[in-house]
Scaffold this active site. Structure first.
Site, PDB file in Angstrom:
ATOM      1  N   TRP A 155       0.805  -1.223   0.000  1.00  0.00           N
ATOM      2  CA  TRP A 155       0.000   0.000   0.000  1.00  0.00           C
ATOM      3  C   TRP A 155       0.837   1.271   0.000  1.00  0.00           C
ATOM      4  CZ3 TRP A 155       1.849   2.414   4.176  1.00  0.00           C
ATOM      5  CH2 TRP A 155       2.337   1.618   5.220  1.00  0.00           C
ATOM      6  N   ARG A 164       6.718  -0.471 -11.431  1.00  0.00           N
ATOM      7  CA  ARG A 164       8.084  -1.016 -11.414  1.00  0.00           C
ATOM      8  C   ARG A 164       8.095  -2.468 -11.897  1.00  0.00           C
ATOM      9  NH1 ARG A 164      11.240   0.526  -5.886  1.00  0.00           N
ATOM     10  NH2 ARG A 164      10.614  -1.554  -5.316  1.00  0.00           N
ATOM     11  N   LYS A 179      -2.282  -7.863  -8.017  1.00  0.00           N
ATOM     12  CA  LYS A 179      -3.140  -7.814  -6.835  1.00  0.00           C
ATOM     13  C   LYS A 179      -2.640  -6.674  -5.958  1.00  0.00           C
ATOM     14  CE  LYS A 179      -2.912  -9.181  -2.748  1.00  0.00           C
ATOM     15  NZ  LYS A 179      -3.519  -7.958  -2.199  1.00  0.00           N
ATOM     16  N   GLU A 255      10.888  -8.197  -3.302  1.00  0.00           N
ATOM     17  CA  GLU A 255      11.290  -6.871  -2.799  1.00  0.00           C
ATOM     18  C   GLU A 255      10.695  -6.749  -1.404  1.00  0.00           C
ATOM     19  OE1 GLU A 255      13.202  -4.718  -4.211  1.00  0.00           O
ATOM     20  OE2 GLU A 255      13.305  -5.404  -6.282  1.00  0.00           O
ATOM     21  N   CYS A 289      10.248   1.395   2.212  1.00  0.00           N
ATOM     22  CA  CYS A 289      11.184   0.313   2.542  1.00  0.00           C
ATOM     23  C   CYS A 289      12.608   0.838   2.570  1.00  0.00           C
ATOM     24  CB  CYS A 289      11.067  -0.810   1.525  1.00  0.00           C
ATOM     25  SG  CYS A 289      11.248  -0.192  -0.144  1.00  0.00           S
ATOM     26  N   GLU A 386      11.589  -2.611  11.472  1.00  0.00           N
ATOM     27  CA  GLU A 386      11.247  -1.546  10.527  1.00  0.00           C
ATOM     28  C   GLU A 386      10.119  -0.715  11.160  1.00  0.00           C
ATOM     29  OE1 GLU A 386       9.563  -3.243   6.975  1.00  0.00           O
ATOM     30  OE2 GLU A 386      10.549  -1.744   5.730  1.00  0.00           O
ATOM     31  N   SER A 446      16.180   6.138  -5.137  1.00  0.00           N
ATOM     32  CA  SER A 446      15.337   5.476  -6.143  1.00  0.00           C
ATOM     33  C   SER A 446      15.458   6.177  -7.493  1.00  0.00           C
ATOM     34  CB  SER A 446      13.879   5.493  -5.687  1.00  0.00           C
ATOM     35  OG  SER A 446      13.778   4.828  -4.449  1.00  0.00           O
TER      36      SER A 446
HETATM   37  P1  NAP Z   1       2.451  -7.029   3.478  1.00  0.00           P
HETATM   38  O1  NAP Z   1       1.557  -7.170   4.624  1.00  0.00           O
HETATM   39  O2  NAP Z   1       3.484  -8.064   3.243  1.00  0.00           O
HETATM   40  O3  NAP Z   1       1.489  -6.910   2.208  1.00  0.00           O
HETATM   41  C1  NAP Z   1       2.002  -6.743   0.914  1.00  0.00           C
HETATM   42  C2  NAP Z   1       1.047  -7.370  -0.074  1.00  0.00           C
HETATM   43  O4  NAP Z   1       0.981  -8.764   0.171  1.00  0.00           O
HETATM   44  C3  NAP Z   1      -0.376  -6.847   0.031  1.00  0.00           C
HETATM   45  O5  NAP Z   1      -0.928  -6.769  -1.260  1.00  0.00           O
HETATM   46  C4  NAP Z   1      -1.056  -7.919   0.855  1.00  0.00           C
HETATM   47  O6  NAP Z   1      -2.443  -8.005   0.655  1.00  0.00           O
HETATM   48  C5  NAP Z   1      -0.388  -9.146   0.300  1.00  0.00           C
HETATM   49  N1  NAP Z   1      -0.515 -10.319   1.161  1.00  0.00           N
HETATM   50  C6  NAP Z   1      -0.552 -10.373   2.510  1.00  0.00           C
HETATM   51  N2  NAP Z   1      -0.682 -11.650   2.912  1.00  0.00           N
HETATM   52  C7  NAP Z   1      -0.735 -12.416   1.790  1.00  0.00           C
HETATM   53  C8  NAP Z   1      -0.869 -13.808   1.534  1.00  0.00           C
HETATM   54  N3  NAP Z   1      -0.961 -14.678   2.515  1.00  0.00           N
HETATM   55  N4  NAP Z   1      -0.894 -14.226   0.267  1.00  0.00           N
HETATM   56  C9  NAP Z   1      -0.775 -13.352  -0.744  1.00  0.00           C
HETATM   57  N5  NAP Z   1      -0.648 -12.016  -0.577  1.00  0.00           N
HETATM   58  C10 NAP Z   1      -0.617 -11.561   0.678  1.00  0.00           C
HETATM   59  O7  NAP Z   1       3.235  -5.654   3.468  1.00  0.00           O
HETATM   60  P2  NAP Z   1       2.643  -4.191   3.654  1.00  0.00           P
HETATM   61  O8  NAP Z   1       2.432  -3.921   5.085  1.00  0.00           O
HETATM   62  O9  NAP Z   1       1.506  -3.982   2.722  1.00  0.00           O
HETATM   63  O10 NAP Z   1       3.843  -3.320   3.073  1.00  0.00           O
HETATM   64  C11 NAP Z   1       4.886  -2.868   3.846  1.00  0.00           C
HETATM   65  C12 NAP Z   1       6.106  -3.767   3.660  1.00  0.00           C
HETATM   66  O11 NAP Z   1       6.498  -3.750   2.296  1.00  0.00           O
HETATM   67  C13 NAP Z   1       7.298  -3.253   4.426  1.00  0.00           C
HETATM   68  O12 NAP Z   1       7.961  -4.316   5.037  1.00  0.00           O
HETATM   69  C14 NAP Z   1       8.158  -2.630   3.338  1.00  0.00           C
HETATM   70  O13 NAP Z   1       9.527  -2.573   3.648  1.00  0.00           O
HETATM   71  C15 NAP Z   1       7.884  -3.521   2.194  1.00  0.00           C
HETATM   72  N6  NAP Z   1       8.228  -2.841   0.943  1.00  0.00           N
HETATM   73  C16 NAP Z   1       9.346  -3.268   0.269  1.00  0.00           C
HETATM   74  C17 NAP Z   1       9.721  -2.619  -0.885  1.00  0.00           C
HETATM   75  C18 NAP Z   1      10.944  -3.054  -1.646  1.00  0.00           C
HETATM   76  O14 NAP Z   1      11.077  -2.652  -2.795  1.00  0.00           O
HETATM   77  N7  NAP Z   1      11.839  -3.835  -1.071  1.00  0.00           N
HETATM   78  C19 NAP Z   1       8.955  -1.560  -1.370  1.00  0.00           C
HETATM   79  C20 NAP Z   1       7.826  -1.166  -0.657  1.00  0.00           C
HETATM   80  C21 NAP Z   1       7.470  -1.828   0.501  1.00  0.00           C
HETATM   81  P3  NAP Z   1      -3.432  -7.300   1.723  1.00  0.00           P
HETATM   82  O15 NAP Z   1      -3.358  -5.870   1.442  1.00  0.00           O
HETATM   83  O16 NAP Z   1      -4.740  -7.909   1.411  1.00  0.00           O
HETATM   84  O17 NAP Z   1      -2.953  -7.655   3.087  1.00  0.00           O
END
Ligand code: NAP
Length: 482
Positions: A155, A164, A179, A255, A289, A386, A446
């Site tokens: 999000w 990207r 998704k 990522e 991130c 984090e 970035s």
């Molecule tokens: P998240 O909870 O892992 O969710 C990311 C995505 O995964 C969402 O679309 C989520 O859907 C989905 N998801 C969750 N559980 C799932 C499952 N069991 N099966 C399939 N999909 C599933 O992460 P977040 O809180 O949204 O994002 C923050 C994290 O992203 C931080 O750790 C950040 O560092 C990382 N991030 C990394 C980068 C990079 O480039 N390295 C860039 C941006 C963010 P729902 O919305 O339905 O839960």
């Protein structure tokens, strides 16, 4: 800005095969600045996921065979279309994600750039032709698109985390099902419609908002037709997706989370370091991130750096992201607000001092102020986890070796920042830091033209740069006789 008209222009159903499709049920998207419902969107099921994969498979061969120049020109049209609608897209992101408008506009520029960059890369997919060393045959190496891909996005950057992935995938000739995160599906739905209008062939992109990410994902990962999973999100979810995708040995790009150190050496330009710290910490309200998660500052300049950072952080104005006077919006949800509050309390209970901020104002919305924590002791959770919010914990070090060791004391390895006036030291430290990316005297790293990605538990694979398209290409070797 007429936000009602804007919200009405977003497809309310699922986006499958280049058209809106009615879902059997809907879920609500909330405004994080007040908790009110912005819109109800279609809630995809496992059956919808299979329908999206059917649509992708139906056009995969044709899209792969479309001349690279033509694919590139379609991507370039998408870049132009996004740029033209920049104000609408930015407002939509602010509405559903909360970040201030200036941040959203910055994301539109950054997110659109992946279509311009990969429009140019589409025509540069190369190969090679050589003779075998023994002189007995000819070796031809060529690249082919991996096939239908599934992208899961978070999000925090509702547009750019998708573009990207889409830019390189479409440039390579792959189809993609996206998704988006439950909190922020509107931007991606709006983009899907815009891309259709800009000429992307139907079926090349489908978008599946869902409140059941598990079943939707399982249906796709278990279907033998899917060839690749690309994920941006937390390390925990990433690990479980890698396990799930092992059954079909899917190609994966991950990522994941970060814990970026921001190191200020005693020879740094402190004013420049504070400018960089504001960018590295406060970009996207700290919900990035790549956000500087902990500040390791040489003890001899720590007081000066802290004072100057506190002054700048105290000038940050909390408010609704659409309000021009606000420079920091709300956090995404109450869970995130609770986590930030907890990490600050933990640091304080171990002896850290709140130099500015530190208290959520309460009331509607998930607001948390710009905060600096001074004298954070080793062992504080905020140095390990984090924070994903506008909190800057500062801790000290004496020698260069100590600075590097502190920076590397994490299971993550995404981004790092180094401030020093010495080129020798900059290179030595950049080489010694265990991360995929290092900013030297820069607070923002970035760039669509650079390879973005991590090592260790921050994942694998690269997005952007000349490397980005490789994630969506398979290498084929054709053996010929002499
Ligand atoms: P998240 O909870 O892992 O969710 C990311 C995505 O995964 C969402 O679309 C989520 O859907 C989905 N998801 C969750 N559980 C799932 C499952 N069991 N099966 C399939 N999909 C599933 O992460 P977040 O809180 O949204 O994002 C923050 C994290 O992203 C931080 O750790 C950040 O560092 C990382 N991030 C990394 C980068 C990079 O480039 N390295 C860039 C941006 C963010 P729902 O919305 O339905 O839960």
């Amino acid at each position: 800005m007429d936000t009602t008209a804007l919200l009405t222009s977003v497809p309310a159903g699922l986006w499958i095969g280049g058209a809106e499709r009615q879902a059997t049920s809907t879920f609500n998207v909330l405004d994080p600045s007040n908790g009110e419902v912005l819109a109800a969107v279609g809630d995809a099921t496992a059956e919808d996921a299979v329908a999206a994969l059917d649509a992708a498979c139906a056009v995969q061969a044709q899209w792969a065979a479309t001349p690279a120049r033509q694919r590139g020109e379609i991507l370039r049209s998408v870049f132009e279309a996004i740029t033209e609608r920049a104000d609408d897209i930015a407002a939509l992101m602010t509405l559903e994600m909360g970040k201030v408008l200036a941040e959203s506009k910055g994301e539109v520029t950054y997110g659109a750039e992946f279509f311009r960059w990969f429009a140019e890369e589409a025509v540069r997919i190369g190969g090679r032709y050589t003779s075998s060393p023994a002189g007995t045959g000819r070796i031809v190496v060529t690249k082919q698109p991996v096939g239908p891909c599934y992208a899961i996005t978070p999000w925090n950057f509702p547009l750019a985390m998708g573009t990207r992935k889409m830019g390189p995938a479409f440039a390579a000739g792959c189809t993609m099902i996206v998704k988006p995160a439950q909190e922020t599906p509107l931007t991606m739905l709006y983009l899907a419609k815009l891309m259709d209008e800009a000429g992307l062939p139907k079926g090349v992109l489908s978008v599946l908002p869902t409140s059941s990410p598990g079943p939707v994902t399982e249906a796709l990962l278990d279907d033998g037709r899917l060839r690749k999973l690309t994920f941006t999100g937390s390390t925990g979810v990433g690990k479980s997706l890698v396990k799930q995708s092992a059954d079909k040995l899917l190609r994966t790009s991950m990522e994941l989370g970060g814990n970026a150190p921001f190191i200020v050496f005693d020879d740094a330009d402190i004013d420049a370091a504070v400018d960089g710290a504001m960018l590295a910490k406060m970009r996207n309200g700290g919900e990035a991130c790549t956000a500087a998660n902990r500040f390791h500052v040489a003890n001899s300049v720590r007081e000066e750096f802290t004072e100057k950072l506190v002054k700048r952080m105290s000038e940050v104005t909390l408010g609704n992201g659409l309000d021009e006077s606000a420079t920091l919006g709300p956090l995404i949800n109450d869970k995130q607000l609770q986590k930030v509050t907890e990490l600050v309390s933990d640091a304080v209970s171990r002896g850290a001092t709140v130099a500015v901020g530190g208290v959520a104002p309460g009331g509607p919305g998930n607001f948390y102020p710009a905060t600096v924590l001074a004298d954070v002791p080793a062992g504080a959770r905020i140095l390990k986890e984090e924070v994903f919010g506008p909190v800057a914990p500062i801790t000290g070090f004496d020698t260069e070796e100590e600075g590097i060791a502190a920076a590397n004391d994490t299971e993550y390895g995404l981004a790092a920042y180094v401030y020093t006036r010495s080129l020798d030291r900059a290179l030595r430290v950049a080489e010694g830091i265990q991360s995929g990316m290092v900013g030297v005297n820069r607070g923002v790293i970035s760039d669509a033209a650079a390879p973005f990605g991590g090592i260790k538990e921050s994942g694998f694979g690269r997005e952007g740069g000349t490397e980005g398209i490789e994630e969506y290409l398979d290498t084929k070797y054709i053996a010929l006789p002499k």
